[in-house]
Design a protein around this motif. Structure first.
Motif, PDB file in Angstrom:
ATOM      1  N   UNK A 119      20.230  76.426   8.828  1.00 18.67           N
ATOM      2  CA  UNK A 119      19.364  77.345   8.078  1.00 18.67           C
ATOM      3  C   UNK A 119      19.887  77.598   6.652  1.00 18.67           C
ATOM      4  N   UNK A 120      21.103  77.098   6.362  1.00 17.97           N
ATOM      5  CA  UNK A 120      21.737  77.379   5.070  1.00 17.97           C
ATOM      6  C   UNK A 120      22.076  76.066   4.364  1.00 17.97           C
ATOM      7  N   UNK A 121      21.114  75.491   3.633  1.00 13.07           N
ATOM      8  CA  UNK A 121      21.302  74.164   3.036  1.00 13.07           C
ATOM      9  C   UNK A 121      22.383  74.097   1.963  1.00 13.07           C
ATOM     10  N   UNK A 122      22.860  75.243   1.491  1.00  8.70           N
ATOM     11  CA  UNK A 122      23.949  75.209   0.504  1.00  8.70           C
ATOM     12  C   UNK A 122      25.270  74.721   1.124  1.00  8.70           C
ATOM     13  N   UNK A 123      25.329  74.700   2.454  1.00  4.65           N
ATOM     14  CA  UNK A 123      26.510  74.175   3.140  1.00  4.65           C
ATOM     15  C   UNK A 123      26.273  72.715   3.533  1.00  4.65           C
ATOM     16  N   UNK A 124      27.100  71.822   3.009  1.00  4.11           N
ATOM     17  CA  UNK A 124      26.988  70.398   3.304  1.00  4.11           C
ATOM     18  C   UNK A 124      27.856  70.068   4.520  1.00  4.11           C
ATOM     19  N   UNK A 125      27.273  69.372   5.479  1.00  4.50           N
ATOM     20  CA  UNK A 125      27.971  69.074   6.727  1.00  4.50           C
ATOM     21  C   UNK A 125      28.671  67.716   6.657  1.00  4.50           C
ATOM     22  N   UNK A 126      29.823  67.648   7.298  1.00  2.30           N
ATOM     23  CA  UNK A 126      30.609  66.408   7.343  1.00  2.30           C
ATOM     24  C   UNK A 126      31.450  66.415   8.615  1.00  2.30           C
ATOM     25  N   UNK A 127      31.719  65.230   9.158  1.00  2.00           N
ATOM     26  CA  UNK A 127      32.559  65.105  10.353  1.00  2.00           C
ATOM     27  C   UNK A 127      33.765  64.214  10.081  1.00  2.00           C
ATOM     28  N   UNK A 128      34.845  64.515  10.796  1.00  2.70           N
ATOM     29  CA  UNK A 128      36.061  63.707  10.701  1.00  2.70           C
ATOM     30  C   UNK A 128      36.690  63.595  12.079  1.00  2.70           C
ATOM     31  N   UNK A 129      37.146  62.385  12.416  1.00  5.39           N
ATOM     32  CA  UNK A 129      37.920  62.208  13.648  1.00  5.39           C
ATOM     33  C   UNK A 129      39.174  61.417  13.354  1.00  5.39           C
ATOM     34  N   UNK A 130      40.264  61.783  14.045  1.00  8.18           N
ATOM     35  CA  UNK A 130      41.561  61.116  13.876  1.00  8.18           C
ATOM     36  C   UNK A 130      42.068  60.693  15.249  1.00  8.18           C
ATOM     37  N   UNK A 131      42.459  59.431  15.373  1.00 10.18           N
ATOM     38  CA  UNK A 131      43.008  58.918  16.633  1.00 10.18           C
ATOM     39  C   UNK A 131      44.196  57.997  16.361  1.00 10.18           C
ATOM     40  N   UNK A 132      44.846  57.629  17.437  1.00 11.83           N
ATOM     41  CA  UNK A 132      45.991  56.711  17.377  1.00 11.83           C
ATOM     42  C   UNK A 132      45.548  55.325  16.898  1.00 11.83           C
ATOM     43  N   UNK A 133      46.474  54.572  16.376  1.00 10.22           N
ATOM     44  CA  UNK A 133      46.164  53.281  15.765  1.00 10.22           C
ATOM     45  C   UNK A 133      45.753  52.221  16.789  1.00 10.22           C
ATOM     46  N   UNK A 172      30.486  60.346   9.204  1.00  7.70           N
ATOM     47  CA  UNK A 172      31.636  60.503  10.106  1.00  7.70           C
ATOM     48  C   UNK A 172      32.796  59.710   9.521  1.00  7.70           C
ATOM     49  N   UNK A 173      33.857  60.396   9.176  1.00  5.24           N
ATOM     50  CA  UNK A 173      35.057  59.745   8.654  1.00  5.24           C
ATOM     51  C   UNK A 173      36.021  59.499   9.809  1.00  5.24           C
ATOM     52  N   UNK A 174      36.480  58.262   9.962  1.00  2.00           N
ATOM     53  CA  UNK A 174      37.389  57.898  11.053  1.00  2.00           C
ATOM     54  C   UNK A 174      38.741  57.498  10.475  1.00  2.00           C
ATOM     55  N   UNK A 175      39.790  58.172  10.947  1.00  4.73           N
ATOM     56  CA  UNK A 175      41.149  57.873  10.491  1.00  4.73           C
ATOM     57  C   UNK A 175      41.993  57.434  11.685  1.00  4.73           C
ATOM     58  N   UNK A 176      42.927  56.518  11.441  1.00  7.85           N
ATOM     59  CA  UNK A 176      43.815  56.028  12.493  1.00  7.85           C
ATOM     60  C   UNK A 176      45.270  56.265  12.084  1.00  7.85           C
ATOM     61  N   UNK A 177      45.946  57.068  12.901  1.00  2.91           N
ATOM     62  CA  UNK A 177      47.309  57.522  12.617  1.00  2.91           C
ATOM     63  C   UNK A 177      48.138  57.313  13.882  1.00  2.91           C
ATOM     64  N   UNK A 178      49.380  56.862  13.804  1.00  5.53           N
ATOM     65  CA  UNK A 178      50.173  56.654  15.018  1.00  5.53           C
ATOM     66  C   UNK A 178      50.325  57.928  15.851  1.00  5.53           C
ATOM     67  N   UNK A 179      50.235  57.764  17.173  1.00  2.00           N
ATOM     68  CA  UNK A 179      50.563  58.819  18.156  1.00  2.00           C
ATOM     69  C   UNK A 179      49.700  60.077  18.059  1.00  2.00           C
ATOM     70  N   UNK A 180      48.435  59.918  17.739  1.00  4.57           N
ATOM     71  CA  UNK A 180      47.506  61.050  17.716  1.00  4.57           C
ATOM     72  C   UNK A 180      46.507  60.876  18.860  1.00  4.57           C
ATOM     73  N   UNK A 181      46.534  61.730  19.892  1.00  2.00           N
ATOM     74  CA  UNK A 181      45.603  61.580  21.019  1.00  2.00           C
ATOM     75  C   UNK A 181      44.146  61.765  20.630  1.00  2.00           C
TER      76      UNK A 181
END
Length: 234
Positions: A119-133, A172-181
């Motif tokens: 209901x509030x278009x001034x807020x831009x939505x974004x997603x991020x996920x981080x997992x192991x490599x 959706x931003x996807x990042x891969x980092x060692x040892x992140x469940x």
């Protein structure tokens, strides 16, 4: 429970440890496709294998008549075929992108927050996920489930793998980092402030425990289910 583990990687081993500590029996540990012979002693199968194997593994369990809980992601182009087969064979099947209780609560929170923020278009939505490599798919199945709850609320055309939301596609931003469940974050950013909801997994134990809860719930039932059914969210 008498459990067949279909796929015996890190998740299979995690499930095995918790299952044994709870007094359950692991009657099969399969790296190969289930057959009437190698899965015959099981009351339920828990499938965590690879995207290339999951469809055939689940299909085999249903055709044999073993209830199956599947947590493998990145094979969902064939999920509708499995649902049809399950109904045809009067089988029992659960698929979830994530079996963690906390994540499934997060799914419900995510949907409610999106309903408010849309209901509030001034807020831009974004997603991020981080997992192991070692994770093979990107974005994660959990991120896709979160996105699929948001997309109809915002009337997006879909999602895309990107660091920002644009052209009516949820980024959706996807990042891969060692040892992140696994970490999942949904952000709402305006010129004056930022609102975030986040789930951080500390280990695989939450996923494994949830899969066991789902397996125990599924025994004796017929049909196609999700974790919403298991946890009573419907």
């Amino acid at each position: 429970m008498k459990i067949a583990l279909v796929g015996y990687g890190k998740m299979g081993k995690e499930i095995e440890g918790i299952a044994i500590s709870q007094g359950h029996n692991i009657v099969a540990k399969l790296e190969e496709k289930p057959t009437k012979e190698n899965i015959k002693d099981a009351e339920v199968a828990i499938e965590f294998s690879t995207p290339n194997s999951a469809y055939e593994n689940v299909k085999a369990c249903i055709e044999i008549g073993i209830p199956v809980v599947c947590g493998t992601t990145a094979w969902l182009d064939k999920l509708e075929d499995i649902k049809k087969l399950c109904k045809k064979e009067n089988g029992a099947f659960i698929y979830a992108s994530n079996y963690s209780l906390g994540v499934n609560l997060f799914f419900e929170i995510n949907k409610r927050v999106a309903e408010i923020m849309q209901k509030y278009p001034e807020y831009l939505i974004h997603m991020e996920e981080i997992h192991h490599t070692e994770k093979k798919d990107a974005p994660s199945g959990t991120a896709i489930t979160l996105a699929e709850e948001i997309i109809p609320i915002y009337k997006f055309d879909g999602w895309k793998l990107s660091y920002k939301t644009e052209n009516n596609k949820l980024g959706i931003e996807a990042k891969r980092v060692p040892n992140v469940p696994g970490t999942h974050k949904v952000s709402y950013d305006s010129e004056v402030d930022k609102i975030e909801i986040k789930h951080i997994a500390h280990s695989r134990k939450g996923f494994a425990s949830g899969a066991l809860i789902a397996a125990q719930w599924l025994i004796g039932k017929k049909g196609v289910f999700t974790m919403k059914d298991v946890l009573g969210f419907k």
